[in-house]
Design an enzyme around this catalytic site. Structure first.
Site, PDB file in Angstrom:
ATOM      1  N   LYS A   1      38.132  36.560  36.263  1.00  0.00           N
ATOM      2  CA  LYS A   1      38.228  35.253  36.904  1.00  0.00           C
ATOM      3  C   LYS A   1      37.750  35.313  38.354  1.00  0.00           C
ATOM      4  O   LYS A   1      36.924  34.517  38.773  1.00  0.00           O
ATOM      5  CB  LYS A   1      39.669  34.742  36.825  1.00  0.00           C
ATOM      6  CG  LYS A   1      40.167  34.629  35.383  1.00  0.00           C
ATOM      7  CD  LYS A   1      41.614  34.209  35.317  1.00  0.00           C
ATOM      8  CE  LYS A   1      42.144  34.262  33.888  1.00  0.00           C
ATOM      9  NZ  LYS A   1      41.457  33.329  32.986  1.00  0.00           N
TER      10      LYS A   1
ATOM     11  N   TRP B   1      50.619  31.223  30.069  1.00  0.00           N
ATOM     12  CA  TRP B   1      50.461  32.670  30.229  1.00  0.00           C
ATOM     13  C   TRP B   1      51.788  33.363  30.427  1.00  0.00           C
ATOM     14  O   TRP B   1      52.009  34.459  29.894  1.00  0.00           O
ATOM     15  CB  TRP B   1      49.483  32.964  31.371  1.00  0.00           C
ATOM     16  CG  TRP B   1      48.095  32.582  30.993  1.00  0.00           C
ATOM     17  CD1 TRP B   1      47.364  31.546  31.491  1.00  0.00           C
ATOM     18  CD2 TRP B   1      47.283  33.177  29.982  1.00  0.00           C
ATOM     19  NE1 TRP B   1      46.143  31.474  30.851  1.00  0.00           N
ATOM     20  CE2 TRP B   1      46.071  32.452  29.924  1.00  0.00           C
ATOM     21  CE3 TRP B   1      47.472  34.251  29.112  1.00  0.00           C
ATOM     22  CZ2 TRP B   1      45.051  32.777  29.028  1.00  0.00           C
ATOM     23  CZ3 TRP B   1      46.456  34.566  28.223  1.00  0.00           C
ATOM     24  CH2 TRP B   1      45.254  33.843  28.195  1.00  0.00           C
TER      25      TRP B   1
ATOM     26  N   ASP C   1      51.829  38.519  37.597  1.00  0.00           N
ATOM     27  CA  ASP C   1      50.505  38.334  37.004  1.00  0.00           C
ATOM     28  C   ASP C   1      49.734  37.406  37.931  1.00  0.00           C
ATOM     29  O   ASP C   1      49.983  36.212  37.999  1.00  0.00           O
ATOM     30  CB  ASP C   1      50.646  37.717  35.612  1.00  0.00           C
ATOM     31  CG  ASP C   1      49.293  37.393  34.968  1.00  0.00           C
ATOM     32  OD1 ASP C   1      48.248  37.620  35.602  1.00  0.00           O
ATOM     33  OD2 ASP C   1      49.297  36.895  33.822  1.00  0.00           O
TER      34      ASP C   1
END
Length: 376
Positions: free
Chosen positions: A212, A104, A188
């Protein structure tokens, strides 16, 4: 009927109590005669929903008043472009530095290259000798003291939990500690936000896709220090200009109304569980149960450097990978769903977010023991 245990990395399991409340309110929210999906985003009913969600999120994460809380669309991948469009122009060099710790953060780094002078501050791409053992690529976090952040950088970007690799950064560094106080830390936190206390004040900006640990896909949370607003690049779309969104309390355009509503229900559920401190205690217990078993067997293995093992996403491999298909089929028959690892890593992955009960992790460990007994 007992529901199966869903170990998906996202969209992920939601608290059953939240799903039940959303179902009960589907046709008529609090006597309004409307579903939340049918409400005007500028009407008083949705304003109440949105404002309460923001207030509860602020309380859960102890967000200071000099930070704006924004409800946006676009997901974490969208923020890979929206963050640089809002922050990179705050300094003349239009520069940003990235810590690469897995898939990511690499995506974030590549996307940002469209908007300015982008460099790597540190990377876990190469194997490393740590604590007397050899760690493979993307199985550890680069030590903050090794980060090379340029003095002209507008911000330094960190993915503090790599969902695919199962690597979690527990303590965010203050850029001042790195000798670059002007480089705002941008985090993030998509796959572990609200799983434990986080010192928001150490970062200038924190963002997270909701799917999530917060709610359904379609909502993105941005927490940004207000003095960073107002530097958006001319190419930034108005709907993603943090200053405009903040000024309009996340209602500059039509926001993801139903996703905000469900997130608000999750925030209230979290408060009932003792907030992020209470969730951290539960999450530690769940992760300990699974990792302790993985560390006692040669049938399975977890490749991540122990000090940075994620509490949320636990990748593991079978010693004999020819058994992968049989393992997944047997797990599904046992009510243990979506355990297949990401295609870039292989093996298995158990995502044990806030809404996964301890009993679900216990059921997984019991199944893994039985599978090992019958195939060892």
């Amino acid at each position: 009927m007992k529901r199966p245990y869903n170990f998906s990395a996202g969209p992920a399991v939601l608290p059953e109590a939240v799903l039940q409340q959303a179902a009960a309110e589907m046709l008529d929210w609090h006597g309004s005669g409307m579903s939340v999906m049918e409400m005007s985003h500028r009407g008083k009913q949705f304003e109440q929903i949105c404002d309460e969600a923001e207030a509860d999120l602020r309380e859960l994460l102890d967000v200071p008043q000099d930070y704006a809380v924004l409800f946006l669309q676009g997901g974490g991948l969208g923020e890979n472009a929206i963050v640089p469009m809002n922050l990179i122009g705050r300094r003349e060099a239009h520069a940003a530095d990235f810590v690469l710790s897995g898939s990511w953060s690499v995506k974030s780094y590549k996307e940002a290259q469209r908007y300015g002078d982008i460099a790597v501050a540190a990377t876990a791409e190469q194997p490393a000798e740590l604590d007397g053992s050899q760690q493979g690529p993307w199985t550890y976090m680069p030590d903050p003291m090794s980060w090379k952040v340029r003095p002209q950088a507008s911000y330094v970007h960190l993915c503090s939990n790599e969902t695919i690799g199962g690597v979690e950064f527990m303590d965010w560094p203050d850029p001042a500690e790195l000798g670059v106080p002007q480089a705002v830390l941008t985090v993030d936190a998509s796959s572990h936000i609200l799983s434990r206390p986080m010192d928001v004040k150490r970062a200038g900006l924190v963002y997270a896709g909701a799917q999530k640990n917060i709610g359904p896909a379609g909502l993105t949370i941005v927490i940004v220090r207000k003095d960073l607003l107002g530097s958006a690049l001319p190419i930034c779309p108005s709907a993603f200009d943090y200053a405009l969104v903040a000024e309009n309390r996340s209602r500059f355009n039509t926001p993801p109304t139903y996703a905000i509503y469900v997130a608000g229900l999750v925030f209230k559920w979290l408060k009932q569980q003792g907030g992020v401190t209470g969730m951290e205690s539960r999450n530690k217990a769940k992760a300990r149960l699974l990792y302790d078993y993985l560390d006692t067997t040669d049938f399975y293995r977890n490749p991540v450097h122990r000090p940075v093992r994620s509490r949320m996403n636990v990748p593991f491999m079978l010693h004999d990978e020819s058994l992968n298909g049989e393992f997944l089929q047997a797990a599904e028959r046992s009510g243990l769903l979506q355990l297949k690892g990401h295609k870039s890593v292989g093996g298995m992955r158990a995502s044990i977010y806030n809404a996964m009960p301890f009993e679900g992790v216990q059921a997984l460990v019991d199944f893994m023991k039985e599978f090992e007994r019958s195939h060892g």
